[in-house]
Design a protein around this motif. Structure first.
Motif, short mmCIF file in Angstrom:
data_model
loop_
_atom_site.label_atom_id
_atom_site.label_comp_id
_atom_site.label_asym_id
_atom_site.label_seq_id
_atom_site.Cartn_x
_atom_site.Cartn_y
_atom_site.Cartn_z
N GLY A 64 5.48 -4.92 -19.66
CA GLY A 64 4.88 -3.60 -19.50
C GLY A 64 3.57 -3.58 -18.74
O GLY A 64 2.88 -2.56 -18.72
N VAL A 65 3.20 -4.69 -18.14
CA VAL A 65 1.97 -4.75 -17.36
C VAL A 65 2.32 -4.68 -15.87
O VAL A 65 3.05 -5.52 -15.37
N ARG A 66 1.83 -3.64 -15.21
CA ARG A 66 2.10 -3.46 -13.79
C ARG A 66 1.00 -4.11 -12.96
O ARG A 66 -0.17 -4.08 -13.33
N VAL A 67 1.39 -4.71 -11.84
CA VAL A 67 0.44 -5.35 -10.95
C VAL A 67 0.72 -4.88 -9.53
O VAL A 67 1.84 -5.02 -9.03
N ASN A 68 -0.29 -4.31 -8.90
CA ASN A 68 -0.16 -3.81 -7.54
C ASN A 68 -1.41 -4.16 -6.74
O ASN A 68 -2.43 -4.54 -7.30
N ALA A 69 -1.30 -4.00 -5.45
CA ALA A 69 -2.45 -4.19 -4.57
C ALA A 69 -2.68 -2.91 -3.78
O ALA A 69 -1.75 -2.11 -3.59
N LEU A 70 -3.88 -2.72 -3.34
CA LEU A 70 -4.23 -1.60 -2.48
C LEU A 70 -4.84 -2.18 -1.21
O LEU A 70 -5.88 -2.84 -1.26
N ALA A 71 -4.17 -1.98 -0.09
CA ALA A 71 -4.70 -2.43 1.20
C ALA A 71 -5.61 -1.33 1.74
O ALA A 71 -5.14 -0.30 2.23
N ALA A 72 -6.89 -1.56 1.62
CA ALA A 72 -7.87 -0.56 2.05
C ALA A 72 -8.18 -0.75 3.53
O ALA A 72 -8.33 -1.87 4.01
N GLY A 73 -8.25 0.36 4.22
CA GLY A 73 -8.65 0.33 5.62
C GLY A 73 -10.16 0.29 5.71
O GLY A 73 -10.87 0.12 4.71
N PRO A 74 -10.70 0.45 6.91
CA PRO A 74 -12.15 0.40 7.08
C PRO A 74 -12.81 1.50 6.25
O PRO A 74 -12.51 2.68 6.41
N THR A 75 -13.68 1.08 5.34
CA THR A 75 -14.26 1.99 4.35
C THR A 75 -15.78 1.96 4.43
O THR A 75 -16.40 0.91 4.44
N ARG A 76 -16.36 3.14 4.44
CA ARG A 76 -17.82 3.27 4.48
C ARG A 76 -18.39 2.98 3.09
O ARG A 76 -18.08 3.66 2.12
N THR A 77 -19.19 1.93 3.01
CA THR A 77 -19.88 1.57 1.77
C THR A 77 -21.28 1.10 2.12
O THR A 77 -21.61 0.94 3.29
N GLU A 78 -22.09 0.84 1.11
CA GLU A 78 -23.42 0.28 1.37
C GLU A 78 -23.29 -1.06 2.08
O GLU A 78 -24.07 -1.38 2.97
#
Length: 180
Positions: free
Chosen positions: A109-123
């Protein structure tokens, strides 16, 4: 994990973890030829960090029969760019671990996924200046992502609305631009 691992902590807070979001990252370095051993050494440990976190926190999720693990990946796994070789390779390793863990923990019951983030504005990305701003022009939306947009995708993956999503990499990269 054994008695010396994080799971045996005295305060027990980690035992109630319902979602683990791993967002460790190091910025891309230089191209392959100018790399120094120190840069390679720094990046080679990247896959170990989420492994240790999952090793510490997943057993309690498995025991409860639910949980979500979200690994933050990058478009550098599929979109080559000068100087992103080692960075992209470590994120590709993370995506591979994501699929392995999804198969390993999914039956509990434990789901594991990834998120491929594009160029993101951060500090942190502000230090890259105009060169990074130009990366936003290379996606279909022709802009950088705001951190809140990436956080919204992570929130979705952690929620029950994504209850049947497991072992995949969700792309939050602003879309592919049209060719021609």
């Amino acid at each position: 994990m054994g008695a010396q691992g994080p799971q045996s902590g005295t305060d027990g807070r980690h035992r109630r973890c319902c979602a683990l979001v791993h967002a460790s990252s190091l910025p891309p370095q230089q191209g392959c030829l100018p790399h120094r051993r120190a840069a390679l050494s720094t990046h080679q440990h990247q896959p170990a960090r989420p492994y240790l976190l999952v090793q510490a926190l997943a057993p309690a999720m498995v025991q409860r029969g639910h949980g979500a693990i979200i690994n933050i990946s990058s478009g550098a796994t599929t979109t080559p760019g000068p100087g992103t070789g080692i960075y992209g390779a470590t994120k590709a390793a993370l995506e591979s671990l994501t699929r392995v863990w999804a198969a390993e923990f999914g039956p509990a019951g434990v789901r594991v996924n990834a998120l491929a983030a594009g160029p993101t504005r951060t500090e942190g990305t502000a230090a890259f200046g105009d060169a990074f701003e130009a990366a936003g022009k290379a996606v279909a939306l022709q802009r950088l992502a705001d951190a809140e947009e990436i956080a919204g995708a992570v929130t979705f993956l952690a929620s029950q609305a994504a209850g049947y999503i497991n072992g995949t990499t969700l792309s939050a990269m602003g879309g592919m631009p049209a060719l021609g």
